[in-house]
Scaffold this motif. Structure first.
Motif, PDB file in Angstrom:
ATOM      1  N   LYS A 154      47.047  36.602  53.961  1.00 42.26           N
ATOM      2  CA  LYS A 154      47.576  37.416  52.869  1.00 42.26           C
ATOM      3  C   LYS A 154      47.233  36.866  51.486  1.00 42.26           C
ATOM      4  CE  LYS A 154      51.478  39.203  55.562  1.00 42.26           C
ATOM      5  NZ  LYS A 154      52.949  39.316  55.645  1.00 42.26           N
ATOM      6  N   LEU A 155      46.782  35.606  51.425  1.00 48.12           N
ATOM      7  CA  LEU A 155      46.425  35.028  50.132  1.00 48.12           C
ATOM      8  C   LEU A 155      45.198  35.716  49.542  1.00 48.12           C
ATOM      9  CD1 LEU A 155      46.770  31.161  50.658  1.00 48.12           C
ATOM     10  CD2 LEU A 155      48.148  32.589  49.140  1.00 48.12           C
ATOM     11  N   ARG A 156      45.146  35.782  48.231  1.00 44.34           N
ATOM     12  CA  ARG A 156      43.948  36.275  47.558  1.00 44.34           C
ATOM     13  C   ARG A 156      43.048  35.091  47.208  1.00 44.34           C
ATOM     14  NH1 ARG A 156      44.226  41.559  46.492  1.00 44.34           N
ATOM     15  NH2 ARG A 156      46.276  42.548  46.467  1.00 44.34           N
ATOM     16  N   ILE A 157      41.775  35.378  47.089  1.00 45.08           N
ATOM     17  CA  ILE A 157      40.815  34.321  46.787  1.00 45.08           C
ATOM     18  C   ILE A 157      41.214  33.571  45.518  1.00 45.08           C
ATOM     19  CG2 ILE A 157      38.426  33.844  46.147  1.00 45.08           C
ATOM     20  CD1 ILE A 157      38.763  34.505  49.095  1.00 45.08           C
ATOM     21  N   GLU A 158      41.645  34.276  44.510  1.00 47.04           N
ATOM     22  CA  GLU A 158      42.014  33.636  43.247  1.00 47.04           C
ATOM     23  C   GLU A 158      43.233  32.737  43.401  1.00 47.04           C
ATOM     24  OE1 GLU A 158      42.728  36.720  40.469  1.00 47.04           O
ATOM     25  OE2 GLU A 158      44.461  37.576  41.534  1.00 47.04           O
ATOM     26  N   ASP A 159      44.110  33.044  44.372  1.00 44.56           N
ATOM     27  CA  ASP A 159      45.290  32.211  44.603  1.00 44.56           C
ATOM     28  C   ASP A 159      44.907  30.852  45.182  1.00 44.56           C
ATOM     29  OD1 ASP A 159      46.886  34.310  43.753  1.00 44.56           O
ATOM     30  OD2 ASP A 159      47.099  35.128  45.785  1.00 44.56           O
ATOM     31  N   GLU A 175      36.191  38.999  40.089  1.00 43.60           N
ATOM     32  CA  GLU A 175      34.963  38.252  39.849  1.00 43.60           C
ATOM     33  C   GLU A 175      34.269  37.903  41.163  1.00 43.60           C
ATOM     34  OE1 GLU A 175      33.640  33.884  38.007  1.00 43.60           O
ATOM     35  OE2 GLU A 175      35.733  34.564  37.951  1.00 43.60           O
ATOM     36  N   GLU A 176      32.942  37.981  41.169  1.00 42.68           N
ATOM     37  CA  GLU A 176      32.190  37.611  42.362  1.00 42.68           C
ATOM     38  C   GLU A 176      31.981  36.103  42.371  1.00 42.68           C
ATOM     39  OE1 GLU A 176      28.649  39.747  44.703  1.00 42.68           O
ATOM     40  OE2 GLU A 176      27.988  38.851  42.809  1.00 42.68           O
ATOM     41  N   ILE A 177      32.322  35.494  43.509  1.00 45.34           N
ATOM     42  CA  ILE A 177      32.237  34.042  43.663  1.00 45.34           C
ATOM     43  C   ILE A 177      31.394  33.732  44.893  1.00 45.34           C
ATOM     44  CG2 ILE A 177      33.560  31.920  44.026  1.00 45.34           C
ATOM     45  CD1 ILE A 177      35.983  33.443  42.846  1.00 45.34           C
ATOM     46  N   PHE A 178      30.448  32.805  44.762  1.00 41.86           N
ATOM     47  CA  PHE A 178      29.610  32.426  45.888  1.00 41.86           C
ATOM     48  C   PHE A 178      30.133  31.122  46.487  1.00 41.86           C
ATOM     49  CE2 PHE A 178      27.007  35.299  43.453  1.00 41.86           C
ATOM     50  CZ  PHE A 178      26.342  36.043  44.422  1.00 41.86           C
ATOM     51  N   VAL A 179      30.623  31.224  47.713  1.00 42.48           N
ATOM     52  CA  VAL A 179      31.268  30.099  48.383  1.00 42.48           C
ATOM     53  C   VAL A 179      30.461  29.708  49.614  1.00 42.48           C
ATOM     54  CG1 VAL A 179      33.401  29.323  49.513  1.00 42.48           C
ATOM     55  CG2 VAL A 179      33.518  30.900  47.577  1.00 42.48           C
ATOM     56  N   LYS A 180      30.448  28.407  49.911  1.00 43.12           N
ATOM     57  CA  LYS A 180      29.795  27.932  51.122  1.00 43.12           C
ATOM     58  C   LYS A 180      30.853  27.778  52.224  1.00 43.12           C
ATOM     59  CE  LYS A 180      26.686  24.670  50.952  1.00 43.12           C
ATOM     60  NZ  LYS A 180      26.050  23.324  50.806  1.00 43.12           N
ATOM     61  N   VAL A 208      32.295  36.368  47.701  1.00 42.62           N
ATOM     62  CA  VAL A 208      33.630  36.941  47.862  1.00 42.62           C
ATOM     63  C   VAL A 208      34.113  37.377  46.479  1.00 42.62           C
ATOM     64  CG1 VAL A 208      34.204  35.572  49.893  1.00 42.62           C
ATOM     65  CG2 VAL A 208      34.714  34.671  47.628  1.00 42.62           C
ATOM     66  N   LEU A 209      35.127  38.210  46.462  1.00 38.11           N
ATOM     67  CA  LEU A 209      35.681  38.697  45.200  1.00 38.11           C
ATOM     68  C   LEU A 209      37.046  38.058  44.961  1.00 38.11           C
ATOM     69  CD1 LEU A 209      34.744  42.465  45.537  1.00 38.11           C
ATOM     70  CD2 LEU A 209      33.573  40.724  44.184  1.00 38.11           C
ATOM     71  N   GLU A 247      43.160  47.048  56.257  1.00 41.06           N
ATOM     72  CA  GLU A 247      42.847  46.502  54.945  1.00 41.06           C
ATOM     73  C   GLU A 247      41.379  46.740  54.651  1.00 41.06           C
ATOM     74  OE1 GLU A 247      42.757  42.160  52.745  1.00 41.06           O
ATOM     75  OE2 GLU A 247      44.169  42.560  54.374  1.00 41.06           O
ATOM     76  N   PRO A 248      41.055  47.166  53.449  1.00 44.04           N
ATOM     77  CA  PRO A 248      39.649  47.391  53.111  1.00 44.04           C
ATOM     78  C   PRO A 248      38.890  46.085  52.990  1.00 44.04           C
ATOM     79  CG  PRO A 248      41.023  47.647  51.170  1.00 44.04           C
ATOM     80  CD  PRO A 248      41.955  47.489  52.341  1.00 44.04           C
ATOM     81  N   ILE A 249      37.592  46.133  53.283  1.00 42.51           N
ATOM     82  CA  ILE A 249      36.745  44.969  53.070  1.00 42.51           C
ATOM     83  C   ILE A 249      36.549  44.796  51.572  1.00 42.51           C
ATOM     84  CG2 ILE A 249      34.411  44.077  53.451  1.00 42.51           C
ATOM     85  CD1 ILE A 249      34.452  45.204  56.192  1.00 42.51           C
ATOM     86  N   GLY A 250      36.275  43.561  51.150  1.00 39.13           N
ATOM     87  CA  GLY A 250      36.335  43.138  49.751  1.00 39.13           C
ATOM     88  C   GLY A 250      35.651  44.001  48.724  1.00 39.13           C
ATOM     89  N   VAL A 251      34.684  44.850  49.106  1.00 42.92           N
ATOM     90  CA  VAL A 251      33.958  45.611  48.084  1.00 42.92           C
ATOM     91  C   VAL A 251      34.876  46.506  47.267  1.00 42.92           C
ATOM     92  CG1 VAL A 251      31.751  45.576  49.297  1.00 42.92           C
ATOM     93  CG2 VAL A 251      33.414  47.352  49.838  1.00 42.92           C
ATOM     94  N   THR A 252      36.060  46.833  47.785  1.00 46.59           N
ATOM     95  CA  THR A 252      36.972  47.695  47.040  1.00 46.59           C
ATOM     96  C   THR A 252      38.043  46.890  46.308  1.00 46.59           C
ATOM     97  OG1 THR A 252      38.425  47.970  48.968  1.00 46.59           O
ATOM     98  CG2 THR A 252      36.625  49.533  48.712  1.00 46.59           C
ATOM     99  N   ALA A 253      38.030  45.575  46.479  1.00 44.54           N
ATOM    100  CA  ALA A 253      39.118  44.764  45.942  1.00 44.54           C
ATOM    101  C   ALA A 253      38.959  44.482  44.459  1.00 44.54           C
ATOM    102  CB  ALA A 253      39.206  43.443  46.712  1.00 44.54           C
ATOM    103  N   GLY A 254      37.731  44.378  43.985  1.00 38.99           N
ATOM    104  CA  GLY A 254      37.508  44.091  42.578  1.00 38.99           C
ATOM    105  C   GLY A 254      37.623  42.609  42.271  1.00 38.99           C
TER     106      GLY A 254
END
Length: 228
Positions: free
Chosen positions: A204-209, A149-154, A168-169, A140-147
């Motif tokens: 397998k979850l996406r950040i937006e999920d 919105e950029e989100i800053f998480v702690k 993260v994206l 799986e590619p690292i997030g830079v290819t995922a596209g």
């Protein structure tokens, strides 16, 4: 091997079901249960066995949110973060009559029994090399290819309690984000367990999920594989 049912206790005629549960409640013991598997398991086989149980447990009687809380507490306790495990248990109003996660009750009197293999690893666990456990770079590619919105998480790393801010994206998966965190903290993705809102976030979850937004805090429990 071990119970896996959530069942409702019989209702006493006096209506004191909650008193029985709460009266016997104990704090989670700060010790790992020791046991030996009849058939030696590798770390990967153990995780597969656990995943199978957690995937099917909510199908039995009991509340899904309690099963999710027990899963999160079990991961935290196995990582020696008993404070986090106790906080999860208390937050879900779970009672432990024996001070372990093997036998639990929710506030409605439903009983939840966890198999021993979900609580601790066997003493005869077969070690596997990190190469076989870690996802391959090509998987799986690292997030830079995922596209997205950029989100800053702690990220709050446990048990060290170190806080790390990372971008993260929204379209990337949890696994992809774990790889990015691995580069910052030198913690392999397979050793990371991410929790948000009392829920374990699967790879397998996406950040937006996960409904993550800038400023939110994700609890990262790091397993100490050398302890096994």
């Amino acid at each position: 091997m071990g119970g896996c049912l959530g069942s409702r206790r019989s209702r006493p005629s006096s209506g004191d079901s909650l008193n029985i549960s709460i009266g016997k409640n104990q704090a989670l013991k700060h010790e790992m249960l020791k046991w030996k598997s009849d058939v030696p398991l590798t770390d990967g086989q153990l995780r597969s066995k656990r995943d199978e149980f957690w995937d099917t447990a909510p199908a039995f009687e009991g509340r899904k949110e309690i099963w999710d809380a027990l899963k999160a507490a079990a991961f935290a306790a196995e990582s020696n973060d008993f404070a986090l495990a106790q906080a999860i248990i208390d937050g879900a109003n779970i009672s432990l009559p024996n001070g372990t996660l093997l036998d639990c009750y929710d506030e409605l009197g439903n009983r939840y029994q966890l198999p021993i293999y979900c609580v601790s690893a066997p003493i005869n666990l077969i070690e596997e090399s990190s190469d076989s456990e870690s996802p391959s770079p090509e998987s799986e590619p690292i997030g830079v290819t995922a596209g997205g919105e950029e989100i800053f998480v702690k990220f709050r790393i446990s048990p060290s309690c170190n806080d790390v801010k990372m971008a993260v994206l929204s379209k990337e998966t949890i696994l992809s984000a774990k790889k990015k965190l691995a580069l910052l903290e030198n913690v392999e993705p397979f050793r990371q367990r991410w929790f948000f809102g009392g829920r374990l976030l699967s790879d397998k979850l996406r950040i937006e999920d996960c409904k993550l937004q800038t400023g939110f805090v994700v609890q990262v429990v790091v397993s100490q594989t050398t302890d096994h």
